[in-house]
Write an enzyme that holds these catalytic residues in place. Sequence first.
Site: not given
Ligand code: MYA
Length: 576
Positions: A394
Amino acid sequence: METKKDSFCKALFHGDIREDILFPYPAISNDEAESVRMMIDGIDKFRPNVKSGQFDRDGAFPDEFIQQVAELGLMGLAIPESYGGLGLSSTGYVRVTEEISTIDGALAVTLGAHQSIGFKALTLFGSDAQKKKYYPGLASGETIACFALTEPGSGSDAGSIKTRAVLSDDGTHYILNGEKIWITNGSMAKFITVFAKTEEPDGQGGVRDKITAFIVDAPAPGITYGPPEDKMGIRASKTTAIHFENVKIPAENVLGGRGKGFKIAMEVLNNGRLGLAGGSLGGCRRMIKTAIEHANTRKQFGKPLNNFGMIQEKIARMVVDTFAAESMIFMTTGLIDRGDCDYSLESAISKVFTTETLWQVSNETLQILGGMGYMRECGVEQVVRDCRINLIFEGANEVLRLFIALSGLQGPGQELAEVARAIKEPLKGIGLLSNIAAKNIRLNVVGVSMLKTHPLLKREAGVLEDYVGEFALQCQKLLQRHGKSIADKQFACKRIADITIDLFAMSCVLARVSSIIETRGADKCEEEIAMAVSFFTVANRRVRGNFKSIDRNDDDQLKLIAAKACERGHYGWDVV
Ligand code: MYA
């Protein structure tokens, strides 16, 4: 410039402490608190059915076990009651997730992958028709959901996915091709939220690739799965690759509009990260209980372990950090439930802080239990294995730190760019220049002030006021020094992110303890006040250290050492 709608953390980058957001510390309604307590009781009674060690060794939950979990109503916690769910708010949802995690991390992940992210895009962006079709099955657990974003070449860099969907000539369906990996619930999900590239108009008569989110019904011709992954922890949860080969998706299964998929994925993750933070909080709660039970009963040198200072310090720090994490998480779910604030930074911060706290807390618990903790039968080593992934999925904590710093710096960055323009055209920019001048006078001379903190926490509020002012000035300095290339200065971004995390944590602790003192009376809050003071003492040291090392650090030496080591390909020294 940031507006009132912007988030608490984004305002910190401008030197503002938004007390209107912070106070009063959010509370759950009495009705919902009652439902949540009933769920928690139900989960507690179910506890003996969860053979955590057995499931871990088997690497799977028995099918009938998942059925029992569904019957408890745990599959549709936040789905509206009219569709068969429990209709919990974000606060209620996260509190229940926390409780599930006190029992078993793999179970929490299975349920979280289903509802924190699996069908979250349906909740946030789905049409009424889509909700009507899918919600009942999702709420009953008949339909399990998963979230398919990650690919072999695209993990942290979510925008670089290769999976592609092409609209058929008659416009009735898409054809999907690609591969997703490490998908929790992958092989058991009948509802897959898939992110794929589609060709979209570029606004200049041409086309360009954008990301679109789809609901994919499974099983279906062309969908195949990899074998279950053999993981370090959360072993009973199912993780698989999913292959899509010419899979037909009805055109009406687009979620939230064509080309909107990247923002949809980010919004889903903003929510999911809080579920994960809540889950990690439950892990902390469980570990603290285990550590205390042991410290109270195990005797060495003729005394229970709880008599020894080093053990007392460990237990106290575990409790204080968990309290800080909890304060941030439920402040942020409160923001989601209010519905009028951006919470992307707050949720990323909650995820980073709480996952790292659980990693620390589980490790310290194992240390307190000593040799016993290292034995599989006591269950602590399983939690250590289970929770390690939380720092990775995440959004890896490194990527989230970059997101926190760069997203926060965007506001003051735009302001400075406008200042540069205004200097070139002084007549047009006169209003802006005087605003900036006024802001800098406020930060440098008047300072930031907090008015709503309880007087007993005046000293702590003073520390926060000083730091927030200094933080905004340091951000300006860094932006002036590096301009846009700040994005490549990861050593600096990490410091900015770590300061933001601490400032948010300090703010939430102040707001929560102030509220507790106001409701309960100061004489009954000795422990909470001690926790606030203790958290501030440690956070204060970290923040001061980070400020100092903005200018005086060993970044150049570290870069050199890393470059040489990577060039060589190994450690490089030996004494013989
Ligand atoms: S699922 C897979 C998880 N994967 C990730 O989390 C991917 C991580 N990467 C990213 O988040 C993005 O690629 C990043 C941006 C942040 C690196 N909210 O030019 P940019 C907008 C709103 O910065 P990039 C898993 O693992 C930004 O403002 N907007 O983009 C599950 C911009 O907007 P604009 C956002 O350099 C496993 C546009 O996007 C956000 O490509 C299972 C482009 O941004 C945001 N956050 O990369 C889990 N971020 O164009 C189960 C960016 O308008 C869990 N933007 O200026 C269950 C839990 C339960 C409890 C467990 C307990 C132990």
